[in-house]
Design a protein around this motif. Sequence first.
Motif, mmCIF file in Angstrom:
data_model
loop_
_atom_site.group_PDB
_atom_site.id
_atom_site.type_symbol
_atom_site.label_atom_id
_atom_site.label_comp_id
_atom_site.label_asym_id
_atom_site.label_seq_id
_atom_site.Cartn_x
_atom_site.Cartn_y
_atom_site.Cartn_z
ATOM 1 N N GLY A 1 -6.502 3.623 -5.696
ATOM 2 C CA GLY A 1 -5.730 4.817 -5.373
ATOM 3 C C GLY A 1 -6.197 5.550 -4.134
ATOM 4 N N GLY A 2 -7.187 5.024 -3.416
ATOM 5 C CA GLY A 2 -7.697 5.687 -2.227
ATOM 6 C C GLY A 2 -6.728 5.635 -1.062
ATOM 7 N N SER A 3 -7.025 6.438 -0.048
ATOM 8 C CA SER A 3 -6.222 6.464 1.180
ATOM 9 C C SER A 3 -7.099 6.060 2.357
ATOM 10 C CB SER A 3 -5.640 7.860 1.406
ATOM 11 O OG SER A 3 -4.643 8.128 0.473
ATOM 12 N N SER A 4 -7.547 4.825 2.330
ATOM 13 C CA SER A 4 -8.416 4.297 3.384
ATOM 14 C C SER A 4 -7.984 2.869 3.693
ATOM 15 C CB SER A 4 -9.869 4.298 2.903
ATOM 16 O OG SER A 4 -10.038 3.354 1.857
ATOM 17 N N PRO A 5 -8.407 2.341 4.832
ATOM 18 C CA PRO A 5 -8.052 0.952 5.153
ATOM 19 C C PRO A 5 -8.487 -0.040 4.073
ATOM 20 C CG PRO A 5 -8.827 2.046 7.117
ATOM 21 C CD PRO A 5 -9.060 2.998 5.973
ATOM 22 N N LEU A 6 -9.636 0.155 3.465
ATOM 23 C CA LEU A 6 -10.079 -0.757 2.410
ATOM 24 C C LEU A 6 -9.183 -0.657 1.183
ATOM 25 C CD1 LEU A 6 -12.030 -2.883 1.378
ATOM 26 C CD2 LEU A 6 -13.537 -1.030 0.623
ATOM 27 N N ALA A 7 -8.854 0.561 0.771
ATOM 28 C CA ALA A 7 -7.974 0.741 -0.386
ATOM 29 C C ALA A 7 -6.602 0.127 -0.105
ATOM 30 C CB ALA A 7 -7.832 2.223 -0.718
ATOM 31 N N TRP A 8 -6.058 0.385 1.074
ATOM 32 C CA TRP A 8 -4.746 -0.164 1.419
ATOM 33 C C TRP A 8 -4.775 -1.690 1.387
ATOM 34 C CZ3 TRP A 8 -4.749 3.413 6.220
ATOM 35 C CH2 TRP A 8 -4.417 4.719 5.835
ATOM 36 N N ASP B 1 0.840 -1.191 0.000
ATOM 37 C CA ASP B 1 0.000 0.000 0.000
ATOM 38 C C ASP B 1 0.882 1.250 0.000
ATOM 39 O OD1 ASP B 1 0.648 0.683 2.723
ATOM 40 O OD2 ASP B 1 -0.877 -0.708 3.429
ATOM 41 N N GLU B 2 0.262 2.409 0.002
ATOM 42 C CA GLU B 2 0.983 3.668 -0.159
ATOM 43 C C GLU B 2 1.809 4.096 1.049
ATOM 44 O OE1 GLU B 2 -1.906 6.768 -0.750
ATOM 45 O OE2 GLU B 2 -2.776 6.480 1.228
ATOM 46 N N ARG B 3 1.571 3.490 2.184
ATOM 47 C CA ARG B 3 2.287 3.899 3.389
ATOM 48 C C ARG B 3 3.689 3.308 3.397
ATOM 49 N NH1 ARG B 3 -2.010 1.662 7.386
ATOM 50 N NH2 ARG B 3 -1.813 -0.002 5.869
ATOM 51 N N GLY B 4 4.621 4.018 3.936
ATOM 52 C CA GLY B 4 6.001 3.552 3.969
ATOM 53 C C GLY B 4 6.818 4.136 2.828
ATOM 54 N N ASN C 1 8.723 -0.485 0.710
ATOM 55 C CA ASN C 1 7.628 -1.154 0.017
ATOM 56 C C ASN C 1 8.113 -2.032 -1.126
ATOM 57 O OD1 ASN C 1 5.366 -0.430 1.562
ATOM 58 N ND2 ASN C 1 5.401 1.623 0.684
ATOM 59 N N LEU C 2 9.209 -1.655 -1.787
ATOM 60 C CA LEU C 2 9.783 -2.543 -2.806
ATOM 61 C C LEU C 2 10.261 -3.848 -2.166
ATOM 62 C CD1 LEU C 2 11.723 -0.032 -5.081
ATOM 63 C CD2 LEU C 2 9.813 -1.512 -5.770
ATOM 64 N N ALA C 3 10.922 -3.726 -1.012
ATOM 65 C CA ALA C 3 11.394 -4.929 -0.309
ATOM 66 C C ALA C 3 10.220 -5.760 0.196
ATOM 67 C CB ALA C 3 12.307 -4.530 0.851
ATOM 68 N N LEU C 4 9.187 -5.108 0.708
ATOM 69 C CA LEU C 4 8.007 -5.817 1.204
ATOM 70 C C LEU C 4 7.286 -6.525 0.056
ATOM 71 C CD1 LEU C 4 6.075 -6.521 3.510
ATOM 72 C CD2 LEU C 4 4.950 -4.304 3.128
ATOM 73 N N GLY C 5 7.141 -5.859 -1.072
ATOM 74 C CA GLY C 5 6.526 -6.487 -2.243
ATOM 75 C C GLY C 5 7.300 -7.710 -2.694
ATOM 76 N N SER D 1 8.870 -7.000 -7.891
ATOM 77 C CA SER D 1 8.186 -6.150 -6.920
ATOM 78 C C SER D 1 7.928 -4.774 -7.516
ATOM 79 C CB SER D 1 9.019 -6.003 -5.648
ATOM 80 O OG SER D 1 8.371 -5.109 -4.754
ATOM 81 N N TYR D 2 6.700 -4.308 -7.342
ATOM 82 C CA TYR D 2 6.348 -2.949 -7.727
ATOM 83 C C TYR D 2 6.200 -2.054 -6.500
ATOM 84 C CZ TYR D 2 5.500 -4.536 -12.490
ATOM 85 O OH TYR D 2 5.649 -5.044 -13.763
ATOM 86 N N GLY D 3 6.284 -2.624 -5.311
ATOM 87 C CA GLY D 3 6.108 -1.820 -4.101
ATOM 88 C C GLY D 3 4.767 -1.121 -4.116
ATOM 89 N N LYS D 4 4.797 0.183 -3.917
ATOM 90 C CA LYS D 4 3.549 0.947 -3.904
ATOM 91 C C LYS D 4 3.276 1.654 -5.233
ATOM 92 C CE LYS D 4 5.763 4.950 -1.666
ATOM 93 N NZ LYS D 4 5.673 5.828 -0.493
ATOM 94 N N GLU D 5 4.045 1.331 -6.272
ATOM 95 C CA GLU D 5 3.992 2.063 -7.537
ATOM 96 C C GLU D 5 2.764 1.758 -8.405
ATOM 97 O OE1 GLU D 5 6.191 4.489 -7.929
ATOM 98 O OE2 GLU D 5 7.091 3.837 -6.045
#
Length: 165
Positions: A146-153, A100-103, A108-112, A137-141
């Motif tokens: 594209g939302g910023s909510s728990p469901l989107a994440w 997701d977008e956080r981090g 996020n690349l490593a996590l992906g 890995s695409y990470g958050k890219e």
Amino acid sequence: MILSKIFKNTLLLLAACLVLSACATKKEVTTSTDIQGQMQSDVYTGTDTVEYLADGVPDRVFFATNESILTTASRETLRAQAAWLRKNSSINIVLEGHADERGTREYNLALGERRANSAKDYLMTYGISSDRISVLSYGKERPVDGGSSPLAWSKNRRSVTVKAN
């Protein structure tokens, strides 16, 4: 004088106990099922973002926040993918890891990558050769939402299985 010193020490001890007990209190996090049963805990369980690798075989699995451990639902999906891949031995796949977008971008690349490798390792336990599986890995890219909510994440924390070209 001695009584005053004992009283002060007792008060300090009580204050320390109160502070420490407040720190030890665990906040209970309750996550209800949001929007027609699409979230359990913080993992997306819906199907509106899922495509299919093959008829009846979902192409993606989802992860909890900051995790690369497969959920029960993810393992079921990967077992179905493994069964299909065993029947289609000429097909190679790419496992795309997403976050997701956080981090940070690097995190996020490593996590992906860890998420995609987790899916790869699971497929390999079901007889799929590592030679047939690439990890990317695409990470958050490349968010699916594209939302910023728990469901989107939760929709964006995923590994997607695609056929290699």
